[in-house]
Design an enzyme around this catalytic site. Structure first.
Site, PDB file in Angstrom:
ATOM      1  CG  ASP B 158     -18.159 -39.029  -5.489  1.00 43.58           C
ATOM      2  OD1 ASP B 158     -17.023 -39.171  -6.080  1.00 43.58           O
ATOM      3  OD2 ASP B 158     -19.221 -39.022  -6.308  1.00 43.58           O
ATOM      4  CE  LYS B 226     -21.780 -36.273  -6.381  1.00 44.89           C
ATOM      5  NZ  LYS B 226     -21.355 -37.711  -5.917  1.00 44.89           N
ATOM      6  CE  LYS B 262     -20.915 -37.377  -9.778  1.00 46.01           C
ATOM      7  NZ  LYS B 262     -20.448 -38.645  -9.061  1.00 46.01           N
TER       8      LYS B 262
END
Lengths: 264, 326, 469
Positions: B158, B226, B262
């Site tokens: 991430d 995300k 996400k």
């Protein structure tokens, strides 16, 4: 909920044997900062929301009828029926202003016919933080009118009530149990003249309602130099009915918007 | 065409032109659109399905300065066995930890698998990287950070974008960093860790920026986009997630490729998570509701779902202590 | 997801009494003869309502006249305000009951009746409550006089909102009212009558009757009815109108999608307007003008969005499109769409299987339509979008203005200066920019352009000489 600041800690100064209370400046400054922090939120309510909140206050007043009637009887020395009528009238004034929240702007706004390819509209905005003086003689209806007409447009108010006025504090107590957000209505007890002076001198106070001053009080106030710095100022002298659209617009300022228009 | 594929080299000029050519967003309309999905309800049998689906989409997260090997082991166990009383409950999609915690997570998962109760899918280990959460370090450090986590066994990375570069109009910098981090995700055997690109939408402030940053990440090769780090107060919101879902929807129309989304940070309740499910199903389709294409970045959501699940099955409220804490 | 429609067993408490009565002089009165009220979603009988007789109509008007003379006109504005507030509160407290009645009988999804119709009906009463005590400010003279008794003919669609939008200002201005519920969709008005009959409103101030065109004719001819307010499309006869007739507009809607539009919002707004928020009393399916350089893409996006709409049980909270409520609308819809296809338009629909019972239509899009296609001139009510291309903003304006009807327009463009200029040149009553939402008692609106065109408060039709002041 509105906030009440009252001198509950009055003590006697042993040196001078005089009663002293917290410095008025501090008390007023606190009230101003509460009004200031409540203002953006209250002004951001939609007109309809403000209208609904204010309408509901009418019901709250109804639940306090007995206490209010007692207070009226004690201060005016009138009979119960008269007091009841006085109270009903006061509540009605409040409801009358509540209905204006989603209406007054249409009466104070305009589309401006400018000479050019522009859309130009002017609409009233709440001026901001308003100080309102309540003298010892001000009636319940006058107080209700002073508060409702100022906050209906999205202003927040600091009411400076003369110590001997028995209505201001009861109104404050009732409003404290309503849905009006905290800080929108603030009541401090203070002599009208020093309240007016403190408010006028305060850099964050935008407007001042002095219409309830008595002639003598006004004589003591009229030469406060900083009165000129107020964006809106309502002075004693002219008698305005308690129900008047002009009372609302007295504490609004026009904002004008320009936008170009072109098909190309 | 309203949106076309990007043309030419990813120079700043080309990127700026492309991103600024995307259709504008009207914030009021966007928020009203979201309000519509929020009113949908999921009832009856589909609710059990939905609750299990939420669990299987969770990236169970701990990103604290105080994380310890013990905390990580606990998190992995919780992720594998969300509710000890009901082994039919799926495991979560992944655990999400800081890079230096990856070895402990790998170890915990390994031990777990030796005496495990046969679960088909493997719990993924995601590591935040690239000077998370601020992203304020040199590219070399970001690459090293990523390589380190991948080498330690992270399945997913991430990364955060350089919001400073984005806000000052250096789109090429953001683009190149994503490309470089993606390269750093490649393992020695040629396989690659999955790359999630965190936009930190709270710092981008406007919906138009969120749309541009989404497309920038998509063009640069993100596997997932995300919303947030969870470290600033404005994290995942419905409108922001909708903008990102619309970006992957249009990206699929354009390229045929499916990219994941996400939302992370601030999703704590089952009700809220259900709204996200509805929004995904209505915007990009139910096919997106798999761990490969949709995740929730959350820590306390899991237990809220478990409580709901028990209540749904037993018809009674649950005692807080019936569910394990991680 | 939307392949098949299933009409679920209803989850809500919809056990209706066997019959509903009229509200006359504060009492619920039942007629001897009755006729069935149909649920348009399955064509089953919901309940029965009375066949209103001449005697009943006379009794209703008489009650209203007396209530006006003896009570309502004697009350102060503040007292009338409080009564209107009471009605608003009653609507609020019974919102679900009203929403279910409206959905059951009109086929409109519960999500919409719940989130749009009922809250707006409440808002209208709240707003006009605030006028009852300040009529002297309404610009209608120092002491505007009420007309007396007004009669309100409700449409089958959004009938409660229609009632609120006309009854609230009428009452605020000091009139008493006789409301005639729609013949096919009488339930919302009758449930409303039940709700307000015991909240302390003086008897006879609000009277509600059912009935078909004959009841309406009786009201029209009654000498004590000072004005007929007919809303929307329930009136099909071109019967003689008296000078007291006050008919609200048929609203035609037009969307103009420029090439710089916020497309996701435009698609949603148009689909909402055409298929969902049908909170219009009568409405032609919207015309959508799309700039030609984005035409194909917009049509594709519209189809994609419409495919996701759920057609089904109006009481299911996930339903986007409910059923129709008029057999004639359904038949006419099919005729018009078939004809359009034969005239070279491209017809697309979602292809879902429709139930055999009930009044159902598939969401349909007609593209490749030109301004000269006959379908553009049709008044068709149903889930239909008609999409036309345009080249320049100037052309969009010319084409949109090429109608004898009044209409309201929505411009989808990110460029405000152009949108304002287009707004200037469009012959519409209401122009919205980047939104299809606008329904607020505080704003003049396309719902009542006539009222508001003359006076911004919407009170003028209900006072003497109101139109000319």
């Amino acid at each position: 909920m509105s906030r009440i600041t009252q001198d509950t800690r009055n003590t006697t100064d042993p040196a001078s044997d005089k009663e002293f209370s917290p410095a008025p400046d501090k008390k007023i400054c606190d009230a101003v900062s509460r009004a200031q922090s409540a203002h953006p939120g209250w002004a951001a309510f939609t007109a309809t929301q403000r209208s609904h909140v204010l309408y509901r206050v009418g019901d709250v007043f109804d639940t306090y009828r007995p206490q209010m009637i007692d207070t009226i009887i004690r201060s005016h020395g009138v009979k119960t029926s008269r007091a009841e009528q006085h109270l009903s009238d006061a509540i009605d004034v409040w409801m009358w202003y509540a209905g204006w929240a989603d209406k007054y702007a249409q009466f104070a706004s305009s589309v401006n016919p400018v000479a050019g390819p522009y859309l130009t509209v002017s609409a009233p905005q709440p001026v901001g933080i308003v100080g309102a003086v309540v003298s010892e003689k001000s009636s319940l209806v006058e107080i209700i009118s002073a508060i409702a007409s100022v906050i209906v447009s999205g202003n927040t108010v600091i009411v400076g009530a003369a110590r001997k006025n028995s209505f201001a504090l009861s109104v404050a107590e009732i409003l404290a149990t309503s849905d009006i957000p905290s800080g929108v209505v603030n009541v401090v007890t203070e002599s009208p003249v020093s309240f007016a002076a403190a408010m006028a001198a305060h850099p964050n106070v935008d407007a001042l309602d002095l219409a309830n001053l008595t002639e003598n009080e006004w004589a003591d106030c009229c030469d406060i130099a900083t009165l000129e710095t107020m964006k809106c100022l309502r002075l004693p002298g002219t008698i305005t009915p308690v129900r008047a659209l002009s009372r609302i617009t007295a504490f609004t300022l026009n904002k004008t918007l320009w936008h170009n228009k072109s098909l190309l | 065409m309203i949106i076309e594929p990007i043309d030419g080299l990813p120079t700043n000029t080309n990127l700026r032109r492309y991103l600024w050519g995307l259709p504008p967003i009207d914030a009021v309309g966007l928020e009203q659109r979201v309000a519509r999905w929020v009113k949908r309800s999921i009832a009856g049998t589909s609710q059990t399905w939905a609750l299990d689906r939420i669990i299987s989409l969770i990236d169970l997260t701990t990103l604290e300065g105080a994380d310890t090997p013990g905390k990580i082991r606990s998190l992995v166990t919780k992720g594998c066995i969300p509710d000890h009383d009901d082994r039919s409950i799926p495991q979560v999609a992944a655990v999400c930890v800081y890079g230096d915690m990856v070895p402990y997570a790998v170890e915990a998962r390994h031990r777990f698998r030796q005496n495990r109760f046969a679960s088909e899918s493997v719990l993924q280990i995601a590591a935040v990287a690239t000077a998370f959460p601020s992203g304020r370090s040199s590219l070399a450090v970001k690459i090293a950070d990523t390589r380190d986590a991948v080498a330690a066994g992270a399945d997913e990375i991430d990364m955060v974008i350089d919001r400073g570069a984005f806000l000052s109009g250096r789109y090429d910098t953001v683009f190149e960093q994503i490309v470089a981090v993606k390269e750093a995700c490649v393992r020695s055997d040629g396989s690659s860790a999955h790359l999630k690109v965190i936009l930190e939408t709270g710092e981008l402030a406007t919906y138009d920026n969120v749309r541009r940053a989404s497309w920038l990440a998509l063009c640069a090769g993100a596997d997932f986009i995300k919303t947030s780090t969870g470290k600033i107060s404005s994290a995942a919101t419905h409108p922001v997630t909708l903008v990102m879902l619309e970006a992957v929807r249009d990206w699929r129309t354009l390229t045929g490729k499916k990219i994941g989304v996400k939302p992370a940070g601030g999703i704590r309740t089952t009700t809220d998570a259900l709204r996200y499910l509805v929004m995904v199903a209505e915007t990009v389709g139910e096919e997106w509701l798999t761990p490969a294409l949709f995740r929730f970045g959350a820590s306390s959501l899991l237990n809220d779902v478990l409580h709901h699940r028990r209540t749904l099955h037993t018809g009674k409220p649950t005692n807080t202590n019936d569910i394990t804490i991680d | 997801m939307t392949e098949n429609i299933s009409i679920h067993e209803q989850h809500h408490n919809t056990n209706l009494p066997e019959k509903y009565g009229n509200l006359i002089n504060g009492e619920i009165v039942y007629e001897k003869d009755s006729y069935p009220v149909i649920n348009p979603a399955n064509e089953k009988t919901l309940t029965t309502v009375g066949k209103t007789t001449t005697t009943t109509i006379n009794a209703a008007v008489n009650a209203a006249r007396k209530a006006h003379k003896n009570v309502w006109s004697q009350l102060s504005g503040s007292e009338r305000r409080n009564h209107l507030l009471r009605i608003a509160h009653a609507i609020h407290d019974n919102a679900d009951k009203l929403a279910i009645a409206e959905s059951l009988n009109s086929g409109k999804p519960l999500t919409e009746t719940r989130s749009i119709d009922i809250p707006n009906a409440e808002a209208w009463f709240f707003y006009y409550a605030g006028w009852a005590d300040k009529l002297n400010y309404a610009g209608l003279g120092a002491q505007p006089n009420a007309l007396g008794t007004t009669a309100h003919i409700l449409p089958p669609n959004s009938s409660l909102l229609a009632a609120a939008c006309t009854v609230a200002p009428a009452l605020a201005a000091g009139n008493t009212v006789v409301v005639k519920a729609s013949a096919t969709v009488p339930l919302p008005a009758l449930v409303f009558g039940e709700i307000i009959h015991n909240i302390g409103i003086p008897p006879g101030v609000v009277n509600i009757v059912t009935g078909r065109e004959d009841s309406e004719q009786l009201l029209r001819e009654h000498p004590d009815v000072k004005k007929i307010v007919s809303i929307g499309s329930d009136v099909h006869s071109d019967g003689a109108r008296t000078h007291t007739d006050h008919r609200t507009h048929t609203d035609h809607r037009t969307h103009i999608v420029c090439d710089d539009a916020p497309f996701d919002e435009a698609i949603e707004g148009i689909v909402n307007d055409a298929f969902m928020r049908r909170n219009r009393f009568t409405a032609r399916s919207p015309l959508v003008f799309v700039q030609e350089n984005v035409y194909d893409d917009v049509v594709e996006r519209l189809k994609h969005r419409v495919r996701g709409l759920r057609v089904g049980d109006p009481l299911d909270t996930n339903t986007d499109i409910g059923s129709m409520n008029c057999r004639r609308d359904v038949t006419y819809f099919a005729q018009v769409v078939n004809a359009a296809e034969n005239e070279g338009c491209e017809r697309w629909d979602t292809g879902i299987t429709l139930p055999t019972n009930g009044l159902w239509l598939r969401p349909t899009i007609l593209s490749r339509v030109s301004i000269s296609s006959p379908v553009v001139r049709e008044n068709v009510y149903g889930p239909l979008l008609i999409v036309l291309p345009f080249r320049t903003p100037h052309e969009a304006i010319r084409h949109a203005n090429n109608t004898r009807h009044s209409f309201c327009a929505t411009i989808w463009s990110d460029k405000a200066s152009r949108a304002f200029a287009m707004a200037d040149q469009l012959g519409a009553d209401t122009v919205r920019i980047n939104t299809s939402h606008s329904c607020d008692p505080a704003s003049p609106s396309d719902i009542f352009p006539l009222d508001h065109a003359q006076h911004k408060t919407g009170l003028s039709p209900y006072v003497q000489n109101g139109e000319t002041v």
